[in-house]
Motif scaffolding. Structure first.
Motif, PDB file in Angstrom:
ATOM      1  N   GLY A  26     -53.326 148.979 -52.009  1.00 34.35           N
ATOM      2  CA  GLY A  26     -53.184 149.883 -53.152  1.00 34.35           C
ATOM      3  C   GLY A  26     -54.509 150.513 -53.533  1.00 34.35           C
ATOM      4  N   ALA A  27     -54.457 151.816 -53.756  1.00 38.00           N
ATOM      5  CA  ALA A  27     -55.659 152.564 -54.153  1.00 38.00           C
ATOM      6  C   ALA A  27     -55.410 153.357 -55.423  1.00 38.00           C
ATOM      7  N   GLY A  28     -54.598 152.776 -56.321  1.00 37.43           N
ATOM      8  CA  GLY A  28     -54.489 153.327 -57.672  1.00 37.43           C
ATOM      9  C   GLY A  28     -55.611 152.716 -58.496  1.00 37.43           C
ATOM     10  N   GLY A  54     -53.828 156.577 -55.807  1.00 38.07           N
ATOM     11  CA  GLY A  54     -52.432 156.413 -56.216  1.00 38.07           C
ATOM     12  C   GLY A  54     -51.980 157.524 -57.159  1.00 38.07           C
ATOM     13  N   THR A  56     -49.523 157.712 -59.367  1.00 33.61           N
ATOM     14  CA  THR A  56     -49.261 157.356 -60.767  1.00 33.61           C
ATOM     15  C   THR A  56     -50.561 157.264 -61.549  1.00 33.61           C
ATOM     16  N   ALA A  59     -51.814 160.552 -62.535  1.00 32.26           N
ATOM     17  CA  ALA A  59     -51.016 161.235 -63.565  1.00 32.26           C
ATOM     18  C   ALA A  59     -51.325 160.762 -64.980  1.00 32.26           C
ATOM     19  N   ARG A 168     -52.584 153.813 -44.925  1.00 32.56           N
ATOM     20  CA  ARG A 168     -51.521 153.231 -44.094  1.00 32.56           C
ATOM     21  C   ARG A 168     -50.434 152.667 -44.991  1.00 32.56           C
ATOM     22  N   VAL A 170     -47.663 149.751 -45.477  1.00 38.41           N
ATOM     23  CA  VAL A 170     -47.359 148.419 -44.946  1.00 38.41           C
ATOM     24  C   VAL A 170     -46.026 147.939 -45.519  1.00 38.41           C
ATOM     25  N   CYS A 185     -52.055 145.182 -55.084  1.00 40.61           N
ATOM     26  CA  CYS A 185     -52.172 146.114 -56.225  1.00 40.61           C
ATOM     27  C   CYS A 185     -51.336 147.344 -55.902  1.00 40.61           C
ATOM     28  N   GLN A 205     -44.496 162.405 -67.242  1.00 34.88           N
ATOM     29  CA  GLN A 205     -44.955 163.729 -66.816  1.00 34.88           C
ATOM     30  C   GLN A 205     -46.012 164.244 -67.783  1.00 34.88           C
ATOM     31  N   GLY A 283     -45.833 160.640 -62.639  1.00 37.35           N
ATOM     32  CA  GLY A 283     -46.030 159.296 -62.098  1.00 37.35           C
ATOM     33  C   GLY A 283     -44.921 158.374 -62.545  1.00 37.35           C
ATOM     34  N   ALA A 284     -44.863 157.194 -61.933  1.00 36.87           N
ATOM     35  CA  ALA A 284     -43.857 156.186 -62.291  1.00 36.87           C
ATOM     36  C   ALA A 284     -44.595 154.928 -62.738  1.00 36.87           C
ATOM     37  N   ALA A 313     -50.063 150.795 -69.388  1.00 34.20           N
ATOM     38  CA  ALA A 313     -51.451 150.484 -69.775  1.00 34.20           C
ATOM     39  C   ALA A 313     -52.333 150.084 -68.587  1.00 34.20           C
ATOM     40  N   VAL A 315     -54.578 151.635 -66.857  1.00 37.09           N
ATOM     41  CA  VAL A 315     -55.986 152.016 -66.947  1.00 37.09           C
ATOM     42  C   VAL A 315     -56.679 151.083 -67.941  1.00 37.09           C
TER      43      VAL A 315
HETATM   44  C1  LIG Z   1     -47.697 160.083 -67.437  1.00 30.20           C
HETATM   45  C2  LIG Z   1     -48.435 158.778 -67.495  1.00 30.20           C
HETATM   46  C3  LIG Z   1     -49.349 158.548 -68.511  1.00 30.20           C
HETATM   47  C4  LIG Z   1     -50.059 157.353 -68.570  1.00 30.20           C
HETATM   48  N1  LIG Z   1     -51.012 157.182 -69.539  1.00 30.20           N
HETATM   49  C5  LIG Z   1     -51.753 156.047 -69.567  1.00 30.20           C
HETATM   50  C6  LIG Z   1     -52.790 155.890 -70.522  1.00 30.20           C
HETATM   51  O1  LIG Z   1     -53.072 156.783 -71.325  1.00 30.20           O
HETATM   52  N2  LIG Z   1     -53.501 154.719 -70.518  1.00 30.20           N
HETATM   53  C7  LIG Z   1     -53.234 153.711 -69.634  1.00 30.20           C
HETATM   54  O2  LIG Z   1     -53.898 152.680 -69.681  1.00 30.20           O
HETATM   55  N3  LIG Z   1     -52.242 153.840 -68.710  1.00 30.20           N
HETATM   56  C8  LIG Z   1     -51.501 154.969 -68.661  1.00 30.20           C
HETATM   57  N4  LIG Z   1     -50.489 155.117 -67.744  1.00 30.20           N
HETATM   58  C9  LIG Z   1     -50.117 153.962 -66.909  1.00 30.20           C
HETATM   59  C10 LIG Z   1     -51.010 153.843 -65.694  1.00 30.20           C
HETATM   60  O3  LIG Z   1     -51.147 155.114 -65.096  1.00 30.20           O
HETATM   61  C11 LIG Z   1     -50.401 152.853 -64.698  1.00 30.20           C
HETATM   62  O4  LIG Z   1     -50.181 151.616 -65.327  1.00 30.20           O
HETATM   63  C12 LIG Z   1     -51.361 152.649 -63.531  1.00 30.20           C
HETATM   64  O5  LIG Z   1     -51.738 153.884 -62.979  1.00 30.20           O
HETATM   65  C13 LIG Z   1     -50.773 151.773 -62.454  1.00 30.20           C
HETATM   66  O6  LIG Z   1     -51.760 151.685 -61.462  1.00 30.20           O
HETATM   67  P1  LIG Z   1     -51.505 151.011 -60.057  1.00 30.20           P
HETATM   68  O7  LIG Z   1     -52.791 151.069 -59.342  1.00 30.20           O
HETATM   69  O8  LIG Z   1     -50.853 149.698 -60.269  1.00 30.20           O
HETATM   70  O9  LIG Z   1     -50.390 151.941 -59.365  1.00 30.20           O
HETATM   71  P2  LIG Z   1     -50.494 153.301 -58.534  1.00 30.20           P
HETATM   72  O10 LIG Z   1     -51.433 154.256 -59.135  1.00 30.20           O
HETATM   73  O11 LIG Z   1     -49.075 153.724 -58.348  1.00 30.20           O
HETATM   74  O12 LIG Z   1     -51.080 152.845 -57.132  1.00 30.20           O
HETATM   75  C14 LIG Z   1     -50.312 152.097 -56.223  1.00 30.20           C
HETATM   76  C15 LIG Z   1     -51.004 152.132 -54.893  1.00 30.20           C
HETATM   77  O13 LIG Z   1     -50.328 151.254 -53.993  1.00 30.20           O
HETATM   78  C16 LIG Z   1     -50.055 151.948 -52.795  1.00 30.20           C
HETATM   79  N5  LIG Z   1     -48.866 151.389 -52.165  1.00 30.20           N
HETATM   80  C17 LIG Z   1     -47.691 151.075 -52.750  1.00 30.20           C
HETATM   81  N6  LIG Z   1     -46.845 150.579 -51.838  1.00 30.20           N
HETATM   82  C18 LIG Z   1     -47.511 150.577 -50.662  1.00 30.20           C
HETATM   83  C19 LIG Z   1     -47.177 150.171 -49.335  1.00 30.20           C
HETATM   84  N7  LIG Z   1     -45.975 149.649 -49.041  1.00 30.20           N
HETATM   85  N8  LIG Z   1     -48.101 150.323 -48.360  1.00 30.20           N
HETATM   86  C20 LIG Z   1     -49.311 150.844 -48.626  1.00 30.20           C
HETATM   87  N9  LIG Z   1     -49.675 151.250 -49.854  1.00 30.20           N
HETATM   88  C21 LIG Z   1     -48.791 151.095 -50.859  1.00 30.20           C
HETATM   89  C22 LIG Z   1     -49.874 153.386 -53.226  1.00 30.20           C
HETATM   90  O14 LIG Z   1     -49.990 154.261 -52.119  1.00 30.20           O
HETATM   91  C23 LIG Z   1     -51.011 153.498 -54.239  1.00 30.20           C
HETATM   92  O15 LIG Z   1     -52.229 153.733 -53.577  1.00 30.20           O
HETATM   93  C24 LIG Z   1     -49.803 156.328 -67.630  1.00 30.20           C
HETATM   94  C25 LIG Z   1     -48.889 156.563 -66.596  1.00 30.20           C
HETATM   95  C26 LIG Z   1     -48.225 157.785 -66.516  1.00 30.20           C
HETATM   96  C27 LIG Z   1     -47.274 158.017 -65.384  1.00 30.20           C
END
Ligand SMILES: Cc1cc2nc3c(=O)[nH]c(=O)nc-3n(C[C@H](O)[C@H](O)[C@H](O)COP(=O)(O)OP(=O)(O)OC[C@H]3O[C@@H](n4cnc5c(N)ncnc54)[C@H](O)[C@@H]3O)c2cc1C
Length: 336
Positions: A26-28, A54, A56, A59, A168, A170, A185, A205, A283-284, A313, A315
């Motif tokens: 994961g690179a979010g 990522g 999401t 976004a 990649r 997985v 992650c 959105q 984003g989701a 939350a 971030v």
């Molecule tokens: C509209 C919106 C507004 C938001 N506002 C806020 C805010 O103001 N403050 C705040 O704290 N949070 C906010 N959030 C929430 C926050 O954005 C999310 O909680 C957070 O981005 C989740 O991060 P993550 O790294 O877990 O997921 P993601 O960003 O979705 O990253 C997941 C990563 O995993 C990788 N991945 C998944 N499955 C696989 C697989 N099978 N193989 C390889 N790679 C895979 C993806 O490619 C991606 O790189 C908001 C979200 C949205 C959508």
């Protein structure tokens, strides 16, 4: 690049004679922050992700604020830790983090969330400070994070700490290895990778417009409503929000949703009426009853540390959760 000397020291370091290979899926914001913390602590870190960064995370608005996320005791600790780091990062424009003053208001007489009352400059608003139709509000200063800029900054930090990144897909954490420790992650991807049916999306959105001169944020306390109202200035641009549709994970842009966002924001801030639309972001939010930061074992014997399910939350919790993963990823002996 300006270094974050104080931050690096705060994570501690591993015994380099036991340098272990860690693969982060994961690179979010969760994956990149975790990878930076582990790499800066001396571990050999490799990130595997389908989207870099990522979608999401890109976004998000993003404002620091532990909204609607559990478990409370951990969330308090993780978000406080992140707040310290974001305050430090706000000193460097290259990070995309800015300490910004603004107002959160509601149309009913809602009490402020406990976390807001502890922030600098917190005070209830005078009636004259509120937009028409709002009956309560409070002002505080908080980190706003310009996510595209910030995620690029995290990628540069990771590179500087010797971490590597591979694009990649997985189908299991183990497939991302070999590794002594696998860190999951993967956001919504954890439904498949961790076989977690308790994880669900909340689609969100945003509309990004050219900044007509705003320097303060505004956010309406709308609870769990699917229609949100917020705007976050990031220098040349403003992120306008938003939506929060439970159970929907599609990432296609909704034109009706975008029109609603623009209308709601312009009603509160007339300068936004007619602002040039630059981009739509969708984003989701990966949501579960409680954020999962937990250690398990993969079939082949590798340790797997999960770090997902941050909902609205991710971030806000990112640095605190990453610090907790570091505790699990270190060799057992080093933790005694
Ligand atoms: C509209 C919106 C507004 C938001 N506002 C806020 C805010 O103001 N403050 C705040 O704290 N949070 C906010 N959030 C929430 C926050 O954005 C999310 O909680 C957070 O981005 C989740 O991060 P993550 O790294 O877990 O997921 P993601 O960003 O979705 O990253 C997941 C990563 O995993 C990788 N991945 C998944 N499955 C696989 C697989 N099978 N193989 C390889 N790679 C895979 C993806 O490619 C991606 O790189 C908001 C979200 C949205 C959508």
């Amino acid at each position: 690049m300006r270094r974050r000397a104080g931050i690096r020291r705060a994570w501690g370091a591993v015994d380099v004679t036991q340098r272990r290979r860690v693969v982060v899926v994961g690179a979010g914001v969760a994956g990149l922050t975790t990878a930076v913390v582990l790499a800066e602590a001396g571990l050999a870190v490799h990130v595997v992700a389908e989207q870099i960064p990522g979608v999401t995370s890109l976004a998000a608005g993003a404002m620091w604020g532990p909204y609607l996320v559990e478990p409370k005791a951990k969330v308090d600790e993780w978000s406080r830790r992140s707040l310290e780091v974001f305050r430090d990062l706000a000193g460097d424009p290259a990070t995309g983090v800015r300490l910004t003053s603004g107002v959160e208001a509601s149309r009913t007489a809602e009490a402020p969330p406990e976390w807001a009352t502890t922030l600098p400059d917190y005070r209830p608003c005078e009636a004259a400070e509120l937009p028409p139709g709002f009956t309560a509000g409070y002002r505080f200063t908080v980190p706003l994070i310009d996510m595209p800029v910030y995620l690029r900054y995290l990628l540069r930090l990771l590179d500087a700490a010797g971490g590597t990144v591979e694009q990649r897909h997985v189908t299991s954490p183990a497939e991302a290895g070999p590794a002594d420790v696998l860190v999951n992650c993967s956001g919504m991807g954890a439904r498949e990778l961790a076989r977690d049916p308790g994880l669900g999306p909340i689609r969100g959105q945003h509309v990004v417009v050219g900044n007509p001169g705003l320097t303060e944020f505004f956010s309406e306390g709308t609870g769990t409503s699917p229609e949100l109202l917020c705007f976050y200035p990031h220098g040349e641009t403003v992120v306008l929000g938003g939506t929060a549709v439970e159970g929907e994970g599609g990432l296609a842009r909704g034109d009706e949703a975008a029109a609603g966002i623009l209308a709601r924001c312009a009603e509160v801030e007339p300068r936004l009426a007619g602002a040039r639309v630059l981009e739509h972001r969708v984003g989701a939010r990966p949501t579960r009853a409680a954020v999962r930061v937990e250690e398990t074992w993969a079939a082949g014997g590798a340790r797997v540390v999960h770090n997902y399910g941050h909902g609205r939350a991710g971030v806000t919790l990112s640095w605190g959760c990453a610090g907790e993963v570091l505790g699990s990823a270190q060799p057992r002996r080093a933790r005694l």
